[in-house]
Design a protein around this motif. Structure first.
Motif, PDB file in Angstrom:
ATOM      1  N   VAL A 546       0.872  -1.180   0.000  1.00  0.00           N
ATOM      2  CA  VAL A 546       0.000   0.000   0.000  1.00  0.00           C
ATOM      3  C   VAL A 546       0.905   1.225   0.000  1.00  0.00           C
ATOM      4  N   SER A 547       1.004   1.855  -1.169  1.00  0.00           N
ATOM      5  CA  SER A 547       1.994   2.916  -1.354  1.00  0.00           C
ATOM      6  C   SER A 547       1.432   4.311  -1.147  1.00  0.00           C
ATOM      7  N   GLU A 548       0.121   4.433  -0.945  1.00  0.00           N
ATOM      8  CA  GLU A 548      -0.489   5.698  -0.537  1.00  0.00           C
ATOM      9  C   GLU A 548      -1.768   5.433   0.244  1.00  0.00           C
ATOM     10  N   TYR A 549      -1.934   6.186   1.303  1.00  0.00           N
ATOM     11  CA  TYR A 549      -3.183   6.302   2.069  1.00  0.00           C
ATOM     12  C   TYR A 549      -2.963   7.448   3.033  1.00  0.00           C
ATOM     13  N   GLY A 550      -4.012   7.961   3.629  1.00  0.00           N
ATOM     14  CA  GLY A 550      -3.770   9.011   4.599  1.00  0.00           C
ATOM     15  C   GLY A 550      -5.012   9.779   4.993  1.00  0.00           C
ATOM     16  N   PHE A 551      -4.775  10.774   5.829  1.00  0.00           N
ATOM     17  CA  PHE A 551      -5.849  11.604   6.360  1.00  0.00           C
ATOM     18  C   PHE A 551      -5.257  12.963   6.728  1.00  0.00           C
ATOM     19  N   GLN A 552      -6.044  14.016   6.554  1.00  0.00           N
ATOM     20  CA  GLN A 552      -5.563  15.371   6.808  1.00  0.00           C
ATOM     21  C   GLN A 552      -5.653  15.785   8.272  1.00  0.00           C
ATOM     22  N   SER A 553      -4.823  16.776   8.607  1.00  0.00           N
ATOM     23  CA  SER A 553      -4.979  17.523   9.858  1.00  0.00           C
ATOM     24  C   SER A 553      -4.394  18.909   9.655  1.00  0.00           C
ATOM     25  N   TYR A 554      -4.596  19.761  10.630  1.00  0.00           N
ATOM     26  CA  TYR A 554      -4.021  21.103  10.592  1.00  0.00           C
ATOM     27  C   TYR A 554      -2.639  21.079  11.227  1.00  0.00           C
ATOM     28  N   PRO A 555      -1.787  22.014  10.835  1.00  0.00           N
ATOM     29  CA  PRO A 555      -0.451  22.039  11.441  1.00  0.00           C
ATOM     30  C   PRO A 555      -0.495  22.531  12.871  1.00  0.00           C
ATOM     31  N   GLU A 556       0.642  22.502  13.533  1.00  0.00           N
ATOM     32  CA  GLU A 556       0.737  22.969  14.911  1.00  0.00           C
ATOM     33  C   GLU A 556       0.321  24.441  15.010  1.00  0.00           C
ATOM     34  N   MET A 557      -0.193  24.834  16.157  1.00  0.00           N
ATOM     35  CA  MET A 557      -0.610  26.226  16.363  1.00  0.00           C
ATOM     36  C   MET A 557       0.570  27.176  16.189  1.00  0.00           C
ATOM     37  N   SER A 558       1.761  26.757  16.594  1.00  0.00           N
ATOM     38  CA  SER A 558       2.929  27.625  16.413  1.00  0.00           C
ATOM     39  C   SER A 558       3.189  27.894  14.944  1.00  0.00           C
ATOM     40  N   THR A 559       2.847  26.939  14.095  1.00  0.00           N
ATOM     41  CA  THR A 559       2.984  27.125  12.646  1.00  0.00           C
ATOM     42  C   THR A 559       1.890  28.048  12.122  1.00  0.00           C
ATOM     43  N   ILE A 560       0.661  27.845  12.566  1.00  0.00           N
ATOM     44  CA  ILE A 560      -0.452  28.691  12.119  1.00  0.00           C
ATOM     45  C   ILE A 560      -0.193  30.149  12.468  1.00  0.00           C
ATOM     46  N   ARG A 561       0.395  30.395  13.628  1.00  0.00           N
ATOM     47  CA  ARG A 561       0.667  31.777  14.042  1.00  0.00           C
ATOM     48  C   ARG A 561       1.662  32.467  13.119  1.00  0.00           C
ATOM     49  N   LYS A 562       2.434  31.692  12.393  1.00  0.00           N
ATOM     50  CA  LYS A 562       3.420  32.290  11.485  1.00  0.00           C
ATOM     51  C   LYS A 562       2.799  32.745  10.170  1.00  0.00           C
ATOM     52  N   PHE A 563       1.594  32.272   9.831  1.00  0.00           N
ATOM     53  CA  PHE A 563       0.975  32.735   8.590  1.00  0.00           C
ATOM     54  C   PHE A 563      -0.391  33.384   8.794  1.00  0.00           C
ATOM     55  N   ALA A 564      -0.911  33.385  10.010  1.00  0.00           N
ATOM     56  CA  ALA A 564      -2.253  33.926  10.244  1.00  0.00           C
ATOM     57  C   ALA A 564      -2.252  34.864  11.436  1.00  0.00           C
ATOM     58  N   ALA A 565      -2.944  35.982  11.286  1.00  0.00           N
ATOM     59  CA  ALA A 565      -3.155  36.899  12.405  1.00  0.00           C
ATOM     60  C   ALA A 565      -4.246  36.328  13.311  1.00  0.00           C
ATOM     61  N   PRO A 566      -4.331  36.778  14.560  1.00  0.00           N
ATOM     62  CA  PRO A 566      -5.340  36.222  15.488  1.00  0.00           C
ATOM     63  C   PRO A 566      -6.755  36.241  14.927  1.00  0.00           C
ATOM     64  N   GLN A 567      -7.128  37.304  14.234  1.00  0.00           N
ATOM     65  CA  GLN A 567      -8.490  37.388  13.697  1.00  0.00           C
ATOM     66  C   GLN A 567      -8.739  36.398  12.558  1.00  0.00           C
ATOM     67  N   MET A 569      -7.668  33.226  12.672  1.00  0.00           N
ATOM     68  CA  MET A 569      -7.579  31.867  13.196  1.00  0.00           C
ATOM     69  C   MET A 569      -8.957  31.288  13.426  1.00  0.00           C
ATOM     70  N   GLN A 570      -9.640  31.081  12.331  1.00  0.00           N
ATOM     71  CA  GLN A 570     -10.906  30.371  12.299  1.00  0.00           C
ATOM     72  C   GLN A 570     -10.947  29.604  10.979  1.00  0.00           C
ATOM     73  N   LEU A 571     -11.576  28.452  10.992  1.00  0.00           N
ATOM     74  CA  LEU A 571     -11.473  27.526   9.866  1.00  0.00           C
ATOM     75  C   LEU A 571     -11.924  28.126   8.548  1.00  0.00           C
ATOM     76  N   HIS A 572     -12.892  29.025   8.587  1.00  0.00           N
ATOM     77  CA  HIS A 572     -13.509  29.495   7.358  1.00  0.00           C
ATOM     78  C   HIS A 572     -13.011  30.874   6.936  1.00  0.00           C
ATOM     79  N   SER A 573     -11.968  31.362   7.573  1.00  0.00           N
ATOM     80  CA  SER A 573     -11.399  32.644   7.160  1.00  0.00           C
ATOM     81  C   SER A 573     -10.698  32.490   5.815  1.00  0.00           C
ATOM     82  N   ALA A 574     -10.539  33.596   5.114  1.00  0.00           N
ATOM     83  CA  ALA A 574      -9.870  33.564   3.815  1.00  0.00           C
ATOM     84  C   ALA A 574      -8.452  33.036   3.945  1.00  0.00           C
ATOM     85  N   VAL A 575      -7.775  33.398   5.035  1.00  0.00           N
ATOM     86  CA  VAL A 575      -6.389  32.951   5.231  1.00  0.00           C
ATOM     87  C   VAL A 575      -6.334  31.444   5.447  1.00  0.00           C
TER      88      VAL A 575
END
Length: 860
Positions: A546-567, A569-575
């Protein structure tokens, strides 16, 4: 007497030759002058020039000059698409040292140009490059002067070059809309890293530049291009070695070839070089070799090979190689199930445990040796023995393969074709042929190279994803003939000629479609995720590999803070949506990936209370899903002999299938993989009224021990406890114990108990696992009271944790400190002590107080 005199004359000549060579062995026949410095760049048609870094790319050069913002931050990526649609100029000036200028031959060598590049030297067009994956070598001695040489490279807009190819094609080629993220798909027309055009985990950042080293190379009489090290009849007793010297000469030259291994000369031969290409073998035997083994099975011993060509004028050229001696094959033969697909190393069948690997950065020049080392060592730490270099990226830098060699990681190496239909005109095929030759030659001596694969999902895409039905019967026949020519003629011919001992796999997946059953090859199983199937489907959708399978998740919060402002940080924001690229309906449904995570989360977990909690639960959900797959694959050996989840790394900060995010943080899945891929694995399977306990072993020796099965309630009260004597056979998987569920549970409340199984041999715990009788959302978890102690040691801090109640998926973090937790996302039972390390170079005054601890109940 005449024969004697003739022999004496030959002997004296040989002695003179050897002595002269030895006395002057330090004089190189080939010298190089690095040209990576003094570059500047400009957008075509503009007069402003700015400093450029080589190796590099236009995006990082623009960022370095503060002409563009970080493309990874916020939604900046969308505003920077103009960069890929412009022509860019790079220029430098340089002098040539006299010793180099005196050489009879001088070549200008580009290790990598991305992609369409016209190169001018002192006003003359010397090269029009059209393949990112090729090395370019141009004779330039006649054009060089000692001082004031000027070189200019025009990188042409890839879209402007490729649009005419689309418009003049006999029929339009198709790509997957999640990949080439444009209404007009052109990625397949260029020999360029396909992931640059976007993917369902990647940004669309089409770049250009001098992405690998550039230098002048001068040589006198001959140049040692490479030496192919072929191995045969490898055993513990001996290994037959054939070292094939590939030499370019410009005149008839008497030369001497030699091979030293670990400082000892093993072979020497006098030869006559002819003008042009020379291929000359030397053969010898290494007695009682130290064999190269994969991670977990033994040492990854590497011999130092020095291969030298020298002449009577006192010049020499040499190449050094790290060589692992091993016998390695992919066994494809008919058996009771269908067609086998397993790796045999040094005569031993080996279960492959690993992951898929993508480029670590959209901007390849930013992948440092340290970043390579982190990913490969993380794979080794998680007991992996294989990585798949996926066909939509690049043939990786040498550092990647060197690290795989030294860490015992095999490489499933794909040619760079992925998820698309590709051209078949003669110019394209010849370009691909040269690309394949160069990269096979570059990689073939690495002991880590397991196989070459023709493509990723090109064939299954044609037959199963609806591409074929969009064309007439005539076009279908034509394109299938084109695919056959590329993947089943051209590429295997290159592998056979230039690396004849290595297996060629014409496509991945090779089974599960077009009337080829999973029992006959490797599959990519995406019923879980795209197919909305439950995690339990992993138990029945199993192939030989089985050479591919998987499931998604979000990266660590410390990573999200590097590309997203506090406002943001919600799943449906444009960012956040711009950093979630798994879309549907031709990219119109941008919530598709988020919706899949939410759908599966609702099946297994309670709704998290806030955004950080949602990120945490998404990682636990991903890890539990992939855990089900890993266990199913290992339980079913020897029918299934390989498991590679998608994917180990990211190329930018994003919601994805990765187990390590862009900034190198281990997500929950990486910690789970470390447990699931250990030498021994316990896996429980629930039947109608019982629990079956399997043990999988990668050990080459049997183990006598006990399978210790306990059930406790969340407060620590023992509900069931029993030891079962077992003898675990080597390199195997089997069910060893079956216990009725009523016996395990008794009258206990299933929402308040956990089963712990351990494989114990002497005083060692070889494997452990937990099992819950209810979904996590239905458990009666209580908020744990944790006792933490920390002791400073040489590499950081030793931590111990205790809990008064069952704590599930305990995650530790230290927001303001750099370091690494040796374990995380673990279950902690009452009455037990968890020991782990926090490795850091920092001094932390009170680490126990600063430590942030979260368990599943804290997400409610």
């Amino acid at each position: 007497m005449k024969p004697y005199r003739a022999s004496l004359a030959c002997l004296l000549t040989a002695v003179f030759f050897l002595n002269t060579t030895a006395a002057n062995a330090g004089v190189p026949s080939t010298v190089r002058e690095n040209l990576n410095t003094n570059w500047e760049f400009s957008e075509s048609g503009h007069e402003k020039w700015c400093p450029a870094v080589v190796p590099g790319c236009v995006h990082t050069d623009l960022m370095n000059s503060k002409l563009i913002p970080d493309p990874f931050y916020g939604t900046n990526e969308a505003d920077l698409q103009w960069i890929g649609k412009s022509d860019w100029l790079y220029r430098t000036s340089f002098d040539v040292p006299q010793d180099l200028l005196a050489k009879g031959n001088i070549d200008l060598v580009f290790k990598g140009l991305d992609t369409y590049a016209d190169v001018y030297l002192n006003g003359s067009l010397i090269l029009s490059a059209d393949n990112m994956f090729r090395e370019w070598r141009v004779p330039v001695k006649a054009l060089l002067r000692e001082t004031g040489n000027k070189m200019v490279i025009r990188f042409r807009d890839v879209f402007g070059v490729d649009m005419p190819k689309l418009e003049s094609a006999p029929f339009q080629l198709l790509d997957q809309p999640n990949n080439d993220q444009s209404d007009t798909m052109l990625a397949m027309y260029s020999r360029k890293a396909q992931f640059e055009f976007g993917w369902d985990w990647g940004a669309r950042l089409v770049t250009c530049g001098i992405w690998r080293n550039v230098f002048l190379e001068g040589w006198y009489n001959y140049r040692l291009d490479n030496v192919q090290i072929l191995q045969s009849d490898v055993s513990k007793a001996s290994a037959d070695i054939r070292a094939v010297f590939n030499i370019t000469a410009d005149k008839n030259t008497a030369a001497n070839l030699s091979v030293d291994v670990n400082g000892r000369e093993y072979s020497r031969q006098k030869v006559a070089l002819a003008p042009g290409d020379n291929s000359i073998p030397l053969t010898f035997v290494i007695e009682k070799p130290d064999l190269w083994w994969t991670n977990g099975l033994g040492t990854h011993y590497l011999y130092d090979f020095n291969c030298t060509v020298s002449d009577t004028n006192g010049f020499a050229d040499s190449k050094d190689y790290k060589i692992g001696i091993r016998s390695l094959e992919v066994v494809r033969e008919k058996d009771e199930y269908g067609m086998s697909f397993y790796v045999k190393l040094n005569g031993v069948p080996v279960f492959m445990k690993g992951a898929n690997y993508i480029p670590q950065d959209n901007f390849l020049n930013r992948v440092t040796p340290e970043r390579y080392g982190h990913i490969i060592r993380s794979a080794a730490a998680a007991h992996m023995n294989i990585l798949r270099v996926w066909g939509g990226g690049i043939y990786e830098n040498n550092e990647f393969y060197d690290l795989c060699d030294s860490n015992g990681i095999l490489v499933w190496q794909e040619f760079m074709f992925a998820c698309a239909m590709y051209p078949s005109d003669p110019a394209f095929l010849e370009n691909v042929r040269q690309e394949a030759i160069q990269n096979v030659v570059r990689l073939r001596n690495h002991p880590s190279i397991l196989l070459f694969c023709g493509n990723n999902e090109d064939v299954v895409g044609w037959y199963q994803w609806g591409q074929k039905e969009k064309y007439s019967k005539n076009v279908q026949r034509e394109f299938e003939a084109d695919m056959h020519e590329l993947y089943q003629v051209l590429l295997p011919e290159v592998v056979k000629e230039y690396d004849p001992g290595t297996y060629y796999h014409y496509t991945s997946p090779s089974a599960g479609f077009n009337d080829v059953p999973p029992s006959d090859g490797d599959i990519h199983y995406w019923g879980v995720w795209h197919g909305h199937e439950p995690f339990s489907s992993f138990n029945t959708n199993i192939a030989r590999f089985v050479s591919e399978y998987g499931f998604q998740s979000y990266p660590e919060m410390s990573t999200i803070r590097k590309f997203a402002a506090p406002q943001d940080m919600q799943l449906h924001s444009a960012v956040m949506l711009s950093h979630q690229r798994c879309m549907a309906d031709n990219r119109k449904d941008k919530e598709y990936g988020n919706r899949l995570i939410q759908t599966y989360m609702e099946k297994h977990y309670r709704q998290p209370k806030d955004f950080p909690s949602y990120v945490y639960v998404s990682q636990v959900l991903q890890a539990e899903g992939d855990k089900a797959a890993m266990e199913a694959h290992r339980r079913n050996m020897p029918y299934c002999m390989g498991s590679m989840y998608w994917q180990i790394d990211d190329c930018w900060p994003v919601a994805s299938w990765s187990s390590i995010d862009y900034y190198g943080n281990w997500k929950a899945l990486q910690y789970y993989a470390e447990r699931e891929y250990r030498t021994f694995l316990i896996s429980q399977v629930e039947t109608d009224d019982s629990l079956e306990f399997y043990v999988a072993s990668d050990s080459l020796a049997p183990v006598d021990g006990k399978l210790r099965i306990s059930v406790i309630d969340f407060n620590g009260r023992v509900v069931f406890s029993r030891d079962f004597p077992v003898t675990v056979e080597p390199d195997s998987s089997a069910m060893y114990v079956k216990v009725a569920e009523d016996d395990l549970v008794g009258d206990a409340d299933k929402s308040n108990i956990v089963l712990i199984s351990r494989l114990v041999s002497g005083d060692r715990v070889l494997a452990d696992n937990t099992f819950l009788f209810k979904e996590p959302k239905d458990l009666s978890l209580k908020k744990p009271q944790l006792k933490i102690t920390a002791v400073k040691d040489g590499e950081g801090y030793s931590l111990s944790l205790e809990s008064n109640t069952f704590a599930m998926d305990v995650r530790l973090s230290l927001d303001d400190h750099n370091g690494f937790f040796s374990d995380n996302y673990f279950d902690l039972c009452p009455g037990e002590t968890k020991m782990l390390e926090f490795k850091t170079k920092e001094n932390i005054d009170d680490i126990a107080k600063e430590l942030k601890i979260m368990s599943l109940v804290d997400s409610y």
